[in-house]
Write a protein that holds these residues in place. Structure first.
Motif, PDB file in Angstrom:
ATOM      1  N   GLN A  53     -80.602 -20.978  31.266  1.00 11.49           N
ATOM      2  CA  GLN A  53     -79.799 -22.178  31.554  1.00 11.49           C
ATOM      3  C   GLN A  53     -79.574 -23.021  30.300  1.00 11.49           C
ATOM      4  O   GLN A  53     -78.505 -23.608  30.111  1.00 11.49           O
ATOM      5  CB  GLN A  53     -80.501 -23.043  32.600  1.00 11.49           C
ATOM      6  CG  GLN A  53     -80.192 -22.718  34.040  1.00 11.49           C
ATOM      7  CD  GLN A  53     -80.824 -23.750  34.956  1.00 11.49           C
ATOM      8  OE1 GLN A  53     -81.975 -24.170  34.738  1.00 11.49           O
ATOM      9  NE2 GLN A  53     -80.093 -24.163  35.964  1.00 11.49           N
ATOM     10  N   PRO A  67     -75.135 -23.068  30.432  1.00 12.61           N
ATOM     11  CA  PRO A  67     -75.484 -23.727  31.692  1.00 12.61           C
ATOM     12  C   PRO A  67     -74.968 -22.996  32.933  1.00 12.61           C
ATOM     13  O   PRO A  67     -73.852 -22.470  32.952  1.00 12.61           O
ATOM     14  CB  PRO A  67     -74.816 -25.104  31.556  1.00 12.61           C
ATOM     15  CG  PRO A  67     -73.671 -24.869  30.631  1.00 12.61           C
ATOM     16  CD  PRO A  67     -74.131 -23.826  29.662  1.00 12.61           C
ATOM     17  N   ASN A  97     -71.950 -24.153  36.809  1.00  7.48           N
ATOM     18  CA  ASN A  97     -72.366 -25.550  36.851  1.00  7.48           C
ATOM     19  C   ASN A  97     -71.264 -26.402  37.490  1.00  7.48           C
ATOM     20  O   ASN A  97     -70.092 -26.282  37.121  1.00  7.48           O
ATOM     21  CB  ASN A  97     -72.636 -26.057  35.422  1.00  7.48           C
ATOM     22  CG  ASN A  97     -74.046 -26.552  35.288  1.00  7.48           C
ATOM     23  OD1 ASN A  97     -74.918 -26.187  36.060  1.00  7.48           O
ATOM     24  ND2 ASN A  97     -74.284 -27.357  34.265  1.00  7.48           N
TER      25      ASN A  97
END
Length: 351
Positions: free
Chosen positions: A328, A332, A347
């Motif tokens: 992550q 992300p 995300n």
């Protein structure tokens, strides 16, 4: 995670027999994970499990009886080229019943561990498990998670042939008179004495053979039957044919050097043999496949980021949540863990 097994493959699979009869922990873990990935196969597994138990129980008393020798002689008849005899219509019901009884008893006798002289030997590892074995010829094999070695009945007698489903690292005992040959769906690997890695998971995008030391001959099964001689620190990569799309051309093949990470001199292709999970500029889809086998889970990746995100990383003792958190931080995404099911999505904006 793995391929779908047929009923016939299940009842002759050592790991499935261990699951059905001996209820071994590693076998239970493997087939529970299998059912989570292929829930529609539950009826086939249950039918195969009941068959294994029934046939095993039917023949167990016979194992100590003199009649077992008769079955040995029957089953030792060479199968290759044997004539096929059909039951003619004028045969009576009693004859048919006797033939069926013989078939059932012979099948049950096949299932008794170590009894059948021509049964292939299957060595399997469950998801999340890595297994080291020494073969009859003295060669050493490290089997990666969710993999199978299938040794021919004549292994180390007439030949040194075996089939690999999954990934394994081989350190082959030298025997110039008996070449060591590994068969996979996409390529055959022939060697006299060397150490190398073969990755041949049938659901992966590619099949790879990476040579660490010695000499290696790889024959491709992509319609070209091309033979490639690898040098140490080289690897051959062949794109696996799609099972859904019509193939109009031979799969893409390339020869390149193995990936050595500059910082720690770690060879990505064989890092797993040292209990390290390594990625080198690999897509999130490829990373997910490796993590599935490493942690014994099923990972579902949003198609919008599956091939667009690339990662280079090494994990050793990290838990699944820890590894996902590190990924992550690199690029992300969101994830959730529900039992052995992991979902990875993009995300959301504003969070």
């Amino acid at each position: 995670m793995t391929q779908v097994f047929t009923f016939e493959e299940l009842i002759t699979n050592d790991l499935f027999i261990a699951y059905s009869i001996r209820r071994e922990a590693s076998a239970l873990q493997y087939w529970q994970a299998y059912l989570e990935q292929f829930p529609d196969q539950a009826p086939v597994l249950e039918k195969a499990r009941r068959t294994v138990i029934l046939l095993h129980d039917t023949l167990a008393p016979l194992a100590a009886d003199d009649a077992a020798e008769d079955f040995r002689r029957i089953l030792e008849v060479p199968q290759a080229g044997a004539a096929v005899h059909r039951i003619r219509p004028w045969y009576g019901k009693a004859t048919v019943a006797a033939a069926l009884a013989l078939a059932v008893a012979a099948a049950a006798w096949w299932l008794l561990p170590g009894k059948h002289p021509t049964a292939p030997q299957i060595i399997a590892s469950a998801p999340g498990e890595r297994k080291t074995v020494t073969l009859a010829d003295g060669s050493s094999v490290i089997l990666n998670a969710n993999s199978q070695l299938i040794l021919s009945p004549s292994f180390n007698k007439k030949n040194r042939d075996l089939t690999l489903r999954g990934e394994a690292f081989f350190d082959v005992h030298q025997d110039a008179g008996h070449p060591f040959i590994i068969h996979t769906r996409q390529m055959d690997v022939k060697v006299l004495g060397t150490s190398f890695n073969v990755m041949a998971y049938e659901n992966d995008r590619k099949t790879e053979t990476s040579l660490i030391s010695g000499a290696l001959e790889v024959t491709l099964k992509n319609g070209t039957e091309k033979t490639i001689l690898l040098k140490p620190s080289q690897k051959v990569i062949l794109e696996n044919a799609s099972r859904t799309a019509q193939q109009t051309a031979a799969p893409v093949m390339q020869v390149s050097n193995v990936n050595v990470q500059t910082k720690n001199k770690l060879i990505t292709e064989t890092a797993w043999t040292n209990d390290k999970l390594a990625f080198n500029d690999e897509t999130l889809e490829e990373v997910a496949h490796k993590m599935e086998r490493w942690y014994g889970v099923t990972i579902q990746v949003d198609s919008t980021i599956a091939t667009g995100y690339h990662y280079t990383a090494v994990f050793e003792k990290e838990s699944l949540p820890q590894a996902l958190h590190v990924l992550q931080l690199i690029l992300p995404f969101q994830y959730s863990i529900n039992g052995t099911i992991v979902s990875i999505s993009t995300n959301k904006k504003g969070e």
